[in-house]
Each structure stands twice: as C-alpha cells, then as structure tokens.
Design a protein around this motif. Sequence first.
Motif, PDB file in Angstrom:
ATOM      1  N   LYS B 308      44.231  35.506  25.357  1.00 13.82           N
ATOM      2  CA  LYS B 308      44.468  35.886  26.913  1.00 13.82           C
ATOM      3  C   LYS B 308      43.402  36.919  27.532  1.00 13.82           C
ATOM      4  N   GLY B 309      42.995  36.383  28.707  1.00 12.94           N
ATOM      5  CA  GLY B 309      41.945  37.373  29.393  1.00 12.94           C
ATOM      6  C   GLY B 309      41.130  36.628  30.102  1.00 12.94           C
ATOM      7  N   ASP B 310      40.272  37.176  31.001  1.00 11.23           N
ATOM      8  CA  ASP B 310      39.091  36.596  31.782  1.00 11.23           C
ATOM      9  C   ASP B 310      38.042  36.370  31.256  1.00 11.23           C
ATOM     10  N   TYR B 335      44.620  28.739  32.496  1.00  7.89           N
ATOM     11  CA  TYR B 335      45.579  29.179  33.595  1.00  7.89           C
ATOM     12  C   TYR B 335      44.895  28.932  35.104  1.00  7.89           C
ATOM     13  N   ARG B 336      43.423  29.162  35.060  1.00 12.40           N
ATOM     14  CA  ARG B 336      42.759  29.050  36.330  1.00 12.40           C
ATOM     15  C   ARG B 336      41.421  28.864  35.983  1.00 12.40           C
ATOM     16  N   LYS B 338      37.460  28.482  37.830  1.00 15.48           N
ATOM     17  CA  LYS B 338      36.782  28.332  38.995  1.00 15.48           C
ATOM     18  C   LYS B 338      35.296  28.292  38.682  1.00 15.48           C
ATOM     19  N   ARG B 340      31.732  28.697  40.069  1.00 11.57           N
ATOM     20  CA  ARG B 340      31.064  29.256  40.910  1.00 11.57           C
ATOM     21  C   ARG B 340      29.645  28.214  41.294  1.00 11.57           C
TER      22      ARG B 340
ATOM     23  N   GLY C  28      40.197  42.230  27.843  1.00  6.09           N
ATOM     24  CA  GLY C  28      40.376  40.822  28.057  1.00  6.09           C
ATOM     25  C   GLY C  28      39.142  40.477  29.056  1.00  6.09           C
ATOM     26  N   SER C  29      38.276  41.208  29.208  1.00  8.98           N
ATOM     27  CA  SER C  29      37.097  40.695  30.085  1.00  8.98           C
ATOM     28  C   SER C  29      35.852  41.471  29.594  1.00  8.98           C
ATOM     29  N   GLN C  30      34.806  40.877  29.794  1.00  4.88           N
ATOM     30  CA  GLN C  30      33.318  41.368  29.370  1.00  4.88           C
ATOM     31  C   GLN C  30      32.995  42.269  30.469  1.00  4.88           C
ATOM     32  N   TYR C  31      33.659  42.388  31.732  1.00  4.48           N
ATOM     33  CA  TYR C  31      33.272  43.316  32.837  1.00  4.48           C
ATOM     34  C   TYR C  31      34.217  44.227  32.933  1.00  4.48           C
ATOM     35  N   CYS C  61      30.794  35.788  42.993  1.00  3.90           N
ATOM     36  CA  CYS C  61      31.972  34.934  42.768  1.00  3.90           C
ATOM     37  C   CYS C  61      33.073  35.372  43.537  1.00  3.90           C
ATOM     38  N   THR C  63      37.251  34.406  43.606  1.00  3.90           N
ATOM     39  CA  THR C  63      38.100  33.366  43.213  1.00  3.90           C
ATOM     40  C   THR C  63      39.634  33.898  43.742  1.00  3.90           C
ATOM     41  N   GLY C  64      40.254  32.646  44.153  1.00  5.31           N
ATOM     42  CA  GLY C  64      41.697  32.856  44.529  1.00  5.31           C
ATOM     43  C   GLY C  64      42.510  32.434  43.137  1.00  5.31           C
ATOM     44  N   VAL C  65      43.667  33.421  42.759  1.00  3.98           N
ATOM     45  CA  VAL C  65      44.320  33.152  41.692  1.00  3.98           C
ATOM     46  C   VAL C  65      45.643  33.346  42.354  1.00  3.98           C
ATOM     47  N   ASP C  66      46.675  32.056  41.612  1.00  4.45           N
ATOM     48  CA  ASP C  66      47.945  32.244  41.850  1.00  4.45           C
ATOM     49  C   ASP C  66      48.519  32.720  40.341  1.00  4.45           C
ATOM     50  N   TYR C  67      48.981  34.100  40.312  1.00  7.01           N
ATOM     51  CA  TYR C  67      49.525  34.624  39.313  1.00  7.01           C
ATOM     52  C   TYR C  67      50.988  34.132  38.954  1.00  7.01           C
ATOM     53  N   VAL C  74      39.902  37.686  43.109  1.00  8.66           N
ATOM     54  CA  VAL C  74      39.087  38.263  42.179  1.00  8.66           C
ATOM     55  C   VAL C  74      37.702  38.268  42.549  1.00  8.66           C
ATOM     56  N   HIS C  76      33.869  39.310  41.708  1.00 16.61           N
ATOM     57  CA  HIS C  76      32.903  39.799  40.995  1.00 16.61           C
ATOM     58  C   HIS C  76      31.494  40.030  41.577  1.00 16.61           C
ATOM     59  N   MET C  85      27.606  45.448  36.677  1.00 12.75           N
ATOM     60  CA  MET C  85      28.716  44.314  37.281  1.00 12.75           C
ATOM     61  C   MET C  85      30.048  44.970  37.152  1.00 12.75           C
ATOM     62  N   LYS C  89      39.820  43.242  41.406  1.00 12.04           N
ATOM     63  CA  LYS C  89      41.316  42.485  41.612  1.00 12.04           C
ATOM     64  C   LYS C  89      41.900  43.083  42.558  1.00 12.04           C
TER      65      LYS C  89
END
Lengths: 344, 378, 158
Positions: B308-310, B335-336, B338, B340, C28-31, C61, C63-67, C74, C76, C85, C89
């Motif tokens: 889970k995550g981005d 889930y999504r 994108k 770029r 859950g993210s590198q940034y 970047c 980004t549109g997201v539908d949660y 989002v 970037h 960086m 959100k």
Amino acid sequence: MNSISHIIDWFINTEVLNMAMIALIYLTVFAVLGLFLVLLERKVAAWFQLRIGPNRVGYLGLFQTIADALKLVSKELTGTEKADKFLYNLAPYFVIVTSLMALAVFPFTKDLQAFDINIGIFFLIAISSIGVIGILLGGWSSNNKFALIGAMRSGVQTVSYELSVGLSLLTMVILTGSLQLSEIIEVQKGGWLIVQGHIPAIIAFMIYMISGTAETNRAPFDMVEAESELGAGYHTEYSGMKFAYFFLAEFINMFIIAAIATTVFFGGWLSPFGITESLPWMGLFWFLAKTFVLVFLMMWFRWTFPRLRIDQLLTLEWKYLLPINLVNLVLMAVIVWLNLTIQI
Amino acid sequence: METAIKEPTTSKSNFKSEEYFINMGPQHPATHGVLRLLLTIDGEIIKKVDPDLGYIHRSIEKMCEKNSYQQIVHLTDRLDYLSSHINNEAVCLCVENALELEVPERVKVIRTILGELTRIASHTLWWGVMGMDVGALTSYFYGFRDREMINDIFEETCGARLTMNYNIPGGLMQDIHPNFVKRVKEFIPHFRSKLPEYDRLLTGNIIFQKRTKGVGILTKEDAINFGASGPVARASGYSCDVRKHHPYSALDRVNFTEALDTTGDSFARYQVRIAEMWESLNIIEQLIDNIPEGDFKVATNAVIKLPKGDFYQKVETARGEFGVYIISTGTKNPYRVKFRSPGLSNLSLLNHITVGGKIGDLVATMATIDIVVPDIDR
Amino acid sequence: MTNEALQQTILSWFPDPEFTQPQFSEEGSQYLTVNTEPEQLHELMQLLKNNPETHFDYLFCLTGVDYGKELGVVYHLESTVHRHMLVVKVQTEERENPVLESVQDLWATANYHEREVYDFFGIIFRNHPNLKRLFLTEDWEGYPLRKDYVDEMNMVVK
C-alpha cells in the motif's frame, strides 16, 4: 462573302497554319519534356537522399511520370463547394499557357527557333510575370485559407524577384546591345558573355540564378507551397489534371529559367571553343546540355537547402540583391564604356 | 498569457488588418500526427496558439487501473513510441522500487544501453523531421539511415523495432542476442563518422541558422515555470537531466556531461540534441564492454501485488522527464496510475514562445520542441 | 534541506492553532508528503514557492485522484535550487461540485494539468483562466477517471 475570302487569304499568306503546326509540335515536345524533368528531379532527389528512386515502370523507371500523368488525367476533379468556379478553373491554364508561351522564343540551334522577335528578353520577362496571376487566382478562388496565404506569399515573392531577374538580364543587355535572342548568341561568338563580361557578368549570373529559383517558387524559396507550413499552398484544393498543370508548369518554368541563363550567359547553342562548329545540329545538344546542367544546379539547391522564411526572403531581395544588382549594372556600363570586356 | 510583441502601429489609412483563425491539423504535415492547433493570425504573424488535444486519447491511465502490473508495461510504449524502451523501464523501476526488488547488475547495464540507443534513435528521427519541417527534405533520409541500424539491433534482441516490450518487472524478457555486443560496437564508430555529416548538411547551413537562431526564445525561468524538461529546458540553461540528478539503472557509474545551452532559442535546442547524441554514444561505449555476467531477471510472483502506498519514478526519455506515479492499495491492480508526460508540459509553452513569430517560425519551433502526440494525449 | 527541516519550516508558517495544521507523513512514499485542507492550499503553495528556504519552483506532476469518497489532487514539487522534493495532497469530500484553488498563477504548467484533472475528475479550479476540457469533447458527459464512472459501451469491466 468577300470578307471570308479575305480571311482565308490571310490565313494562307501569313502561314498561320504553319505556325499552328509548329505550336502543336512544341506543345507535344515540351509536355513530354516536362514529364521527364519531373522524372529527373525524382532521380536526382533519390540520388541525394540515398534512395533508388522510381525504377519500376519501364526501363529504369523511364515511364514513371507518364504513368503518373495518366493517373492524374483519370482522377476525379474535386474542389471546394464555395470556390469561385470560373476563376478556379481558369487559374491552372494561366500558369501552364504562359510557361509554354515563353518557350517559343528560344533559339535551340541556329535554325530551330519558332519565333525570333527583336524584343526576345523583354518578351520572356513579360510572359513569366503573367504566370503569377494564375497562382494568385488559384489561391484566392479556391476559398481556402492555406491556399490564400500561399497565393499572397507568391504575389509578394514574384513581384519582388521579378526585379532582380529583370535587372540582372538588363546588365547583360548592356553588353550585347540587343534584346533579340538570336543576336545575343551572335555576339557570343567572340566568347560567352559570362567570360566577356567577367566580374559583373558572374555577379549577374549568381543573382539571376538565385532570383530565378525564387521566381519558379522552388526550394529554398518554396514559401508558396511550403508543405510543412501550408500543406500544399496555393494548389491545396486542386486535384487531377488541374493540379498536374500547376505541377508541370513548375518544371517547365525551371527549364525556362535555365534556358534563359544558357542563352544569355553561356552562349546558347554555341559549342565551347567552337569544337563542333562544322556540325550545326550539335547546337541542340550543347543547348540542352548546358540547360540541364543548370537545371541540375537548381535541383541541387532544392534538395540541400532548408526553406527561408517569408520576411527573410524579402530581406534578401530588397536589402541585398537589388542594391548589388544596381551597383552591378553601373559597373557593367563602366566596363562596356571603357571597353574592358574580354574578347577571345 | 501576455504577449511579448509590440502591436503594429496603426496607420491612418483605410487598410485595416483583421485577425483570422486557421486550423492547423489534425491532419497537417507539421503537426506530426494528430495535434490540432487553432491559430489566431494577423497576416503571417501569430497572435495566439491554442492546441486542441485528444485526437489520439486512449485513456491509458484508466486502462491501467484494470490491468496487472506486468500488463501496464505494455501500455507504456504506446505513449511516447520513440522512447518506448525508456517508458517500459520507468514502470519496471517503479514496480521494482515498490517491491524493494534488487535486479541483477546485468539487467541494469543492458537497460541503460538500450535506453541510450533509444535516445539516439529518437534523436536521429527528430533530426530528420526537423530538417523536413524547415524545408530540407534530404535530412529525413540521412536520419532514417542511421536509425535503421539501431532498429535492426532492437529487432534482433527484442523482437520488435518500435514498441519493444523488452522490460518486465524484475528484469528483462529474455537475454540479449549473441550478436548484440558486436552490432552495437559496429554502430558506435559508424554513427561517430555520420554525425559530422549531420552538421555539414544542416547545422552549418546559413539558411537553417537564420531560421532557428533567435526564434522561439525560452528563458530559464519560463522553462522551469512551464515545467519544461529534456532538451527543451536544457537549451535554456536549466540543468534538469534526470540521469544526472536522480540516476537510475546503471547511470550512476558512467561519466557523461549534461548538454546545456543558455540561449534558449530553437538553434540551442537543436544543438543540445546533437550534443546528446554524442553523449549517448559515450555512455554506450563505457558500458558495452562491461556487461556483467549473470541472470537477466529475478523471479517475481506471477501476480505482483505492490504494498500500500504511493510510488513515483522519474526517468529521462528522449523528450524529457517521464514520470510514473502509482497509487497502490495492495491489490494486484494499481488504484491509480498517472503518467507524467514530458510532451504535455513542453507543449504548454508553445503559445508562450511562438506568439509574435511567423507561421514558418511556429513550424520550426514546434519541430525543436519535438512533440509526440500519443505521449501528450495518452 | 532534509525532510525534517522542511517539516519544521512549513509548520512554522502556520503557528495559529485555530487553523488546521498541515499533516505530514513519510509512510508509503519516498517523498515527504503534506496533507492540507482546500482552504489553505493556495496559501501553502504560495509560501512553498516563494519562500527562499523552500523555493519549490518546479511542479513536475499534478495528479487527480478519486479516493472513493473524496476527490483529491496530488502535487509533486521539486526545488531546482535546493533539489529537495515534496508532495502536497489535498482532498475534498464534495463530489457533486468539487472546487479547489487553482495554482496556475504560481506554476504555469498547472494550467494544462488542471484542465486535465477537470476533464477526468470534474474538479473545478477556482481562478483558472481557461477551464475547459483538455482531451475529451466539450459535450462529454461524466468524468471518466472517477471510480463510479460507467460507460457500458466503451468500458470493459473485468
């Protein structure tokens, strides 16, 4: 009744029938020549571009363009709904007829000349400036913005470069003292004019070739068509044989520009150093050989140079070529006045 | 957007100039595909450029939501088809990073070599088309001649010439062809001898320089502001090479200089791309003799499930910075997703740099921005 | 600037406890990720871009997201000077008429990307000069990248 017999008499006496026959022969020969120029261009292009070029129809692809012409004849003529139909249909004939008319005055050999008028050069310049009307009409009447932009560019371009063509030829006329093409060749028996007139003649020749290429609307001056900008420019809306007329006229015009240069700068049908003076028919060979070298030069331009922008095109003419030309004209006059020409 | 041009001084004569619209595309020789530009023109002078996009929109981002991670890779080479290998690599890297999967060294080196070959292939095609757009048709064939050699290399190793699909999450589809190293080694000196030919035909040409110098000037601030990347941004002096700043695959072990220019005009963009071809050759030369032995992939689960995550991965394609952004909820489908695309950002500045120029300038500038429409539309 | 320093700097801009504090996470993210409210979005973005310490001048970047329940965007961000960086959100629970502040006055690149998000998610960006569909036709119904979008003709549902 009397008047009809008068007309018949006039027909017979003035050799109108003869002239019509000559015209027919010229038409046939030069229509075929135009087709083979197209083939030559494609072969030259292929050679420049690491390709083989057309090689399927006939021996070495010699009949390729004839097949193309047949295809174009059999194609449906499409056009725009809102075009000005009369002018739209008239335009291609303007272009092709004027370019064929110009061919009449060239002395291909001493005897092979359809029409030797004493204002030969003037006639050529005058005729070649009518062609642009066809392009303007075609672009304007087809009711297409791309075609209109192309036509307007053509108007601007041809009107500008006509000056340089005229002036550079005028420079040479100072040397010959005659506008008649057969006499211009006579004068060159003492050395081709490009040798006789040395420095100013070479300058005039260079200006002539640049502006001549511009007048035929060929690359690097093909602003009128500019396929990457305007699609096909003024003939965007033409198809079938009407398109072929425009296309053919371009190639015949190229031949005319080269033929004028041959006549005025390179001694026409005269052989170099008079090596075949005893064989008059060889004159045709020399004339065509010289002309095709110049045609090849123009093809070389096309397949090497990028296209100019419209404002750069006008800058080149009005800021560089025209002043140089005027100075060159005076220089030539001085040289002729002081008798500094080179006579062999 | 403000226009940087001076309004023509209105004279008191009765001749009034009127602006008019012209539709450039979707079928037009200079728009390279199906881009449609709505131009507002005054005579020959461009007043406004309004791109109308979506003619080749295939909703790839939505399709990705329904597909597994292995399948997504195959959709990405349909984006920027000239950088297909690098696009594939981006998705694979993103998935591998998310799985914390370490791929063998051999894979990294081969990916980098293929990526640089892709870049050269793309730039040679661009060079040919650039010449064509400014009216020099011969360059087209010169460009394609050299691209053909690269395509043959690809064909031998990947089985395809354009959309390679050679990368999979975890490595490569299969090992390289035995001829690969030999062929690449043949290509390097061949292309080194042909690149000066490019300069002789086009770069040094006075007409070409007049057409491109001082045309379509993009300042560094604007480049950053418009999100430009790739050669377009580097020609404005903005150092943005992802290969330098965020090296991926084997790019951290090679020496190369980032091609930079500060002029920001079309000619600078042209020169940056030519310089990039030389640099790509250098990169390939450093790596081609040192392909490590080993496996060409690591085993992954048949069904890849990302935590889970981005996850975001950026790579440098031939056009600029390509990013893959995956939002995962831990299932087998993202889930999504994108993408770029470098093209969309680069295209967005077209209006800014072409207003005030002529139609010919627009074509020349568009050629140096080097857009690939499927990459923009996705 | 390290992620911790970034976090401290951004928090120092919002000392007033009455406002909602930006939420940080690195999970859950590198940034480094900042979650912010729609009301604060533009103010935060402006500070992020214009403050010389953060100097996030490159929006790479959007980004549109539908949660599912919420719609979000989002961003970037990268600084071309400091090379750090950040991910910003923002979410809104409004699905019928979601409105967010446009950031195209800060980053010109947002112009097209916001149009894309509007096209696919129907998020309306306030103060956007030219908010119309980017890829789809003007008369397209619905927003295709939303999770509840149905198109029985063109969509293959697995």
